[in-house]
Structure formats: structure tokens, C-alpha cells
Design an enzyme around this catalytic site. Structure first.
Site, PDB file in Angstrom:
ATOM      1  N   HIS A 199      -0.547  -3.453   2.677  1.00  0.00           N
ATOM      2  CA  HIS A 199      -0.313  -2.604   3.856  1.00  0.00           C
ATOM      3  C   HIS A 199       1.062  -1.943   3.784  1.00  0.00           C
ATOM      4  O   HIS A 199       1.197  -0.747   4.038  1.00  0.00           O
ATOM      5  CB  HIS A 199      -0.452  -3.447   5.127  1.00  0.00           C
ATOM      6  CG  HIS A 199      -0.351  -2.662   6.387  1.00  0.00           C
ATOM      7  ND1 HIS A 199       0.755  -2.728   7.211  1.00  0.00           N
ATOM      8  CD2 HIS A 199      -1.204  -1.778   6.971  1.00  0.00           C
ATOM      9  CE1 HIS A 199       0.563  -1.938   8.251  1.00  0.00           C
ATOM     10  NE2 HIS A 199      -0.612  -1.341   8.131  1.00  0.00           N
ATOM     11  N   ASP A 231      -4.089   0.832   8.148  1.00  0.00           N
ATOM     12  CA  ASP A 231      -4.199  -0.203   9.172  1.00  0.00           C
ATOM     13  C   ASP A 231      -5.583  -0.847   9.171  1.00  0.00           C
ATOM     14  O   ASP A 231      -5.715  -2.063   9.320  1.00  0.00           O
ATOM     15  CB  ASP A 231      -3.886   0.379  10.550  1.00  0.00           C
ATOM     16  CG  ASP A 231      -2.417   0.713  10.734  1.00  0.00           C
ATOM     17  OD1 ASP A 231      -1.605   0.415   9.837  1.00  0.00           O
ATOM     18  OD2 ASP A 231      -2.066   1.289  11.785  1.00  0.00           O
TER      19      ASP A 231
END
Length: 145
Positions: free
Chosen positions: A75, A119
Site C-alpha cells: 500500500h 486502498d
């Protein structure tokens, strides 16, 4: 001008200078939180991921401690790529929905699509990765080299 007015003016100027060094809050953090909750169907509160391993939370260094921590590193790397594209991932708001099959993105701009995808990928990764309580709030100075 009265001395009291000068003091007030000086105080305002100093306050403004100090405020200019405060980084903006990540506006899409709330959205990311909801994506996480949708992906894991509420089984674990989002704050559990805020201080986990070497990469979940602010910053990150070293080798991820487990699969969940690797989700956070991926991420972070994804946000890094978004920044290279000229996007501001922590400030980018996007449209998403929580369906019966989990969360999905529905956005318009390239930056929104990319950040939402970052996300979404992380939220789904969190949902399928085991959570090890021993890796929560670890001493990163010792374990993240």
C-alpha cells in the site's frame, strides 16, 4: 499604533508561520477506514491496522514482519507510485461502494481511480491476512531493520 496592537499582530504572524509547517491531515483516511471495514465485514476495527508491524501506520522501514505487514508495504509503495503520477494519495477523495461482494471503486479521474485501487487492494489484503497480536505496537527500532 499602540504597543498592544503590535503584540497582537506579532502573535498572529508567528501563529501563521507555525501553522505553515503543520502537514495536512490525510483526508481519505476515513474512506480507507470504511473500505477496510467493508472488506473484512466488520470483523476487526480499522484502528488495529494503524500501528501494526513495520509498515502499517505512519512511515515504514525494514522487512515486513508477516503477510499483513506486507499488505501495508504494498500500500505504501502504491501511494509512492501515485505520487510519481502527480497525485496526492492522502488527500485524494474518491467514490466507492460497499456491496454484498465487498468494496469497489467508482471514480472519475485517473488519480481517484489509482488511489482508490491502492486502498481497495490493501483493504482486501487485510481481510484475507492473519492478524498476529504480537505484531501490534512493536518496537520498530529493533524489529524493522
Amino acid at each position: 499604533m499602540y504597543p498592544a496592537h503590535l503584540l497582537v499582530l506579532l502573535a498572529v504572524c508567528v501563529s501563521l508561520l507555525g501553522a505553515s509547517t503543520i502537514p495536512p491531515l490525510p483526508l481519505n483516511l476515513v474512506q480507507f477506514t470504511y473500505l477496510i471495514q467493508c472488506a473484512n465485514k466488520g470483523s476487526r476495527a480499522s484502528y488495529h491496522y494503524a500501528d501494526y508491524g513495520c509498515y502499517c501506520g505512519a512511515g515504514g522501514s525494514g522487512t515486513p514482519v508477516d503477510e499483513l505487514d506486507r499488505c501495508c508495504k504494498v500500500h505504501d509503495d502504491c501511494y509512492g507510485e501515485a505520487e510519481k503520477m502527480g497525485c496526492y494519495p492522502k488527500l485524494t477523495m474518491y467514490n466507492y461502494y460497499c456491496g454484498t461482494e465487498g468494496p469497489y471503486c467508482n471514480t472519475k479521474t485517473d488519480c481517484q481511480r489509482y488511489v482508490c485501487a491502492c486502498d481497495l487492494q490493501a483493504a482486501k489484503c487485510f481481510a484475507r491476512s492473519p492478524y498476529n497480536n504480537k505484531n501490534y505496537n512493536i518496537d520498530t527500532s529493533k524489529r524493522c531493520k
